[in-house]
Motif scaffolding. Sequence first.
Motif, PDB file in Angstrom:
ATOM      1  N   ASP A   1       0.826  -1.208   0.000  1.00  0.00           N
ATOM      2  CA  ASP A   1       0.000   0.000   0.000  1.00  0.00           C
ATOM      3  C   ASP A   1       0.861   1.259   0.000  1.00  0.00           C
ATOM      4  O   ASP A   1       0.515   2.259  -0.630  1.00  0.00           O
ATOM      5  CB  ASP A   1      -0.916   0.024   1.238  1.00  0.00           C
ATOM      6  N   ASN A   2       1.962   1.220   0.728  1.00  0.00           N
ATOM      7  CA  ASN A   2       2.836   2.386   0.895  1.00  0.00           C
ATOM      8  C   ASN A   2       4.258   1.958   0.541  1.00  0.00           C
ATOM      9  O   ASN A   2       5.052   1.660   1.433  1.00  0.00           O
ATOM     10  CB  ASN A   2       2.773   2.891   2.344  1.00  0.00           C
ATOM     11  N   ASN A  44      -1.034   0.498  17.659  1.00  0.00           N
ATOM     12  CA  ASN A  44      -1.479   1.295  18.808  1.00  0.00           C
ATOM     13  C   ASN A  44      -2.732   2.102  18.493  1.00  0.00           C
ATOM     14  O   ASN A  44      -2.829   3.296  18.773  1.00  0.00           O
ATOM     15  CB  ASN A  44      -0.340   2.196  19.287  1.00  0.00           C
ATOM     16  N   GLY A  45      -3.705   1.403  17.889  1.00  0.00           N
ATOM     17  CA  GLY A  45      -5.033   1.990  17.764  1.00  0.00           C
ATOM     18  C   GLY A  45      -5.364   2.657  16.457  1.00  0.00           C
ATOM     19  O   GLY A  45      -6.459   3.225  16.326  1.00  0.00           O
ATOM     20  N   LYS A  46      -4.464   2.607  15.457  1.00  0.00           N
ATOM     21  CA  LYS A  46      -4.759   3.251  14.180  1.00  0.00           C
ATOM     22  C   LYS A  46      -4.183   2.427  13.034  1.00  0.00           C
ATOM     23  O   LYS A  46      -3.032   2.008  13.081  1.00  0.00           O
ATOM     24  CB  LYS A  46      -4.173   4.667  14.138  1.00  0.00           C
ATOM     25  N   PHE A  47      -4.992   2.227  11.982  1.00  0.00           N
ATOM     26  CA  PHE A  47      -4.508   1.495  10.817  1.00  0.00           C
ATOM     27  C   PHE A  47      -3.556   2.376  10.015  1.00  0.00           C
ATOM     28  O   PHE A  47      -3.914   3.482   9.593  1.00  0.00           O
ATOM     29  CB  PHE A  47      -5.674   1.027   9.944  1.00  0.00           C
ATOM     30  N   VAL A  48      -2.335   1.868   9.807  1.00  0.00           N
ATOM     31  CA  VAL A  48      -1.291   2.674   9.178  1.00  0.00           C
ATOM     32  C   VAL A  48      -0.561   1.950   8.054  1.00  0.00           C
ATOM     33  O   VAL A  48       0.325   2.533   7.422  1.00  0.00           O
ATOM     34  CB  VAL A  48      -0.247   3.143  10.224  1.00  0.00           C
ATOM     35  N   ASN A  49      -0.915   0.687   7.764  1.00  0.00           N
ATOM     36  CA  ASN A  49      -0.147  -0.035   6.756  1.00  0.00           C
ATOM     37  C   ASN A  49      -0.973  -1.180   6.186  1.00  0.00           C
ATOM     38  O   ASN A  49      -1.935  -1.646   6.808  1.00  0.00           O
ATOM     39  CB  ASN A  49       1.160  -0.576   7.347  1.00  0.00           C
ATOM     40  N   GLY A  50      -0.558  -1.638   4.997  1.00  0.00           N
ATOM     41  CA  GLY A  50      -1.241  -2.762   4.378  1.00  0.00           C
ATOM     42  C   GLY A  50      -0.512  -3.282   3.156  1.00  0.00           C
ATOM     43  O   GLY A  50       0.297  -2.573   2.547  1.00  0.00           O
ATOM     44  N   VAL A  51      -0.787  -4.528   2.824  1.00  0.00           N
ATOM     45  CA  VAL A  51      -0.348  -5.135   1.564  1.00  0.00           C
ATOM     46  C   VAL A  51      -1.524  -5.924   1.010  1.00  0.00           C
ATOM     47  O   VAL A  51      -2.471  -6.248   1.728  1.00  0.00           O
ATOM     48  CB  VAL A  51       0.880  -6.056   1.740  1.00  0.00           C
ATOM     49  N   ARG A  52      -1.447  -6.255  -0.284  1.00  0.00           N
ATOM     50  CA  ARG A  52      -2.533  -7.002  -0.923  1.00  0.00           C
ATOM     51  C   ARG A  52      -1.949  -7.976  -1.943  1.00  0.00           C
ATOM     52  O   ARG A  52      -0.776  -7.911  -2.271  1.00  0.00           O
ATOM     53  CB  ARG A  52      -3.533  -6.054  -1.584  1.00  0.00           C
ATOM     54  N   GLN A  53      -2.817  -8.850  -2.409  1.00  0.00           N
ATOM     55  CA  GLN A  53      -2.465  -9.862  -3.409  1.00  0.00           C
ATOM     56  C   GLN A  53      -1.233 -10.671  -2.994  1.00  0.00           C
ATOM     57  O   GLN A  53      -0.312 -10.899  -3.793  1.00  0.00           O
ATOM     58  CB  GLN A  53      -2.261  -9.216  -4.783  1.00  0.00           C
ATOM     59  N   SER A  54      -1.222 -11.110  -1.745  1.00  0.00           N
ATOM     60  CA  SER A  54      -0.141 -11.972  -1.285  1.00  0.00           C
ATOM     61  C   SER A  54      -0.184 -13.299  -2.031  1.00  0.00           C
ATOM     62  O   SER A  54      -1.260 -13.879  -2.227  1.00  0.00           O
ATOM     63  CB  SER A  54      -0.258 -12.214   0.219  1.00  0.00           C
ATOM     64  N   SER A  55       0.988 -13.771  -2.453  1.00  0.00           N
ATOM     65  CA  SER A  55       1.054 -15.054  -3.144  1.00  0.00           C
ATOM     66  C   SER A  55       0.807 -16.230  -2.202  1.00  0.00           C
ATOM     67  O   SER A  55       0.604 -17.357  -2.646  1.00  0.00           O
ATOM     68  CB  SER A  55       2.413 -15.212  -3.833  1.00  0.00           C
TER      69      SER A  55
END
Length: 235
Positions: free
Chosen positions: A161-162, A198-209
Amino acid sequence: MKRYLIPFFFLILYSTALRAQDKKTLSFGSEIPLSTLNGNTNIKAKPIQWIDVNTSPETWFKQKDLLICKGLPIGVMRSEKMYENFILHVEWKHMEAGGNSGVFIWCDAVPQEGTRLPAGVEVQMLELDWVNQHIRDGVKPPIAYVHGELFGAGGVTTIPDNPRGERSKSIENRAKGKGEWNTYEVVCVDGTVKLSVNGKFVNGVRQSSSSKGYLCLESEGAEIHFRNLRIIELP
């Protein structure tokens, strides 16, 4: 000839059993039924069993409600069962400046040659001083690296995502330093991972193999403590 085969067969079984006994197993954390979120209290939480993969009997131990990892040797401990879609809650704190650890999800739990760590999606757990201890050619790693970076390891691929190269870094610095508790909520659904620090969504990834596998807790050179690990499996 047959009279020699039977003792040989039992010798193989016995040696296999001995190898299995060498792997330390402990209970830590719990599986929380999804139905309990709707007020159903008839189904109770189940303890999660963990199996040492390639560390030592002294690496991991319980102290009341804490799981303590001494950090050496480098390696992992895996969950007894595999998970696919789930929400993971875990609290952790490093006890040494610059400490390194993490949790692998959708993991094969097979140590890679030359690294002692498996393939999966790693949810990074680094102590804040790590960036100061790893300056190379006068360049300090980005501080977001220690605030919950996500990446595929051991050949597992993801779309960040980032982006920081192939890795995904947190958009906000929220992790606390040595001796302070951090809380991760990790939502894992159909190859997508979202991380709250610590209470806030700050990261992500997608389409993991890889989108199904073991959970692995990582021992990587420094003492780290874990508590309140909970998993809610999702449809």
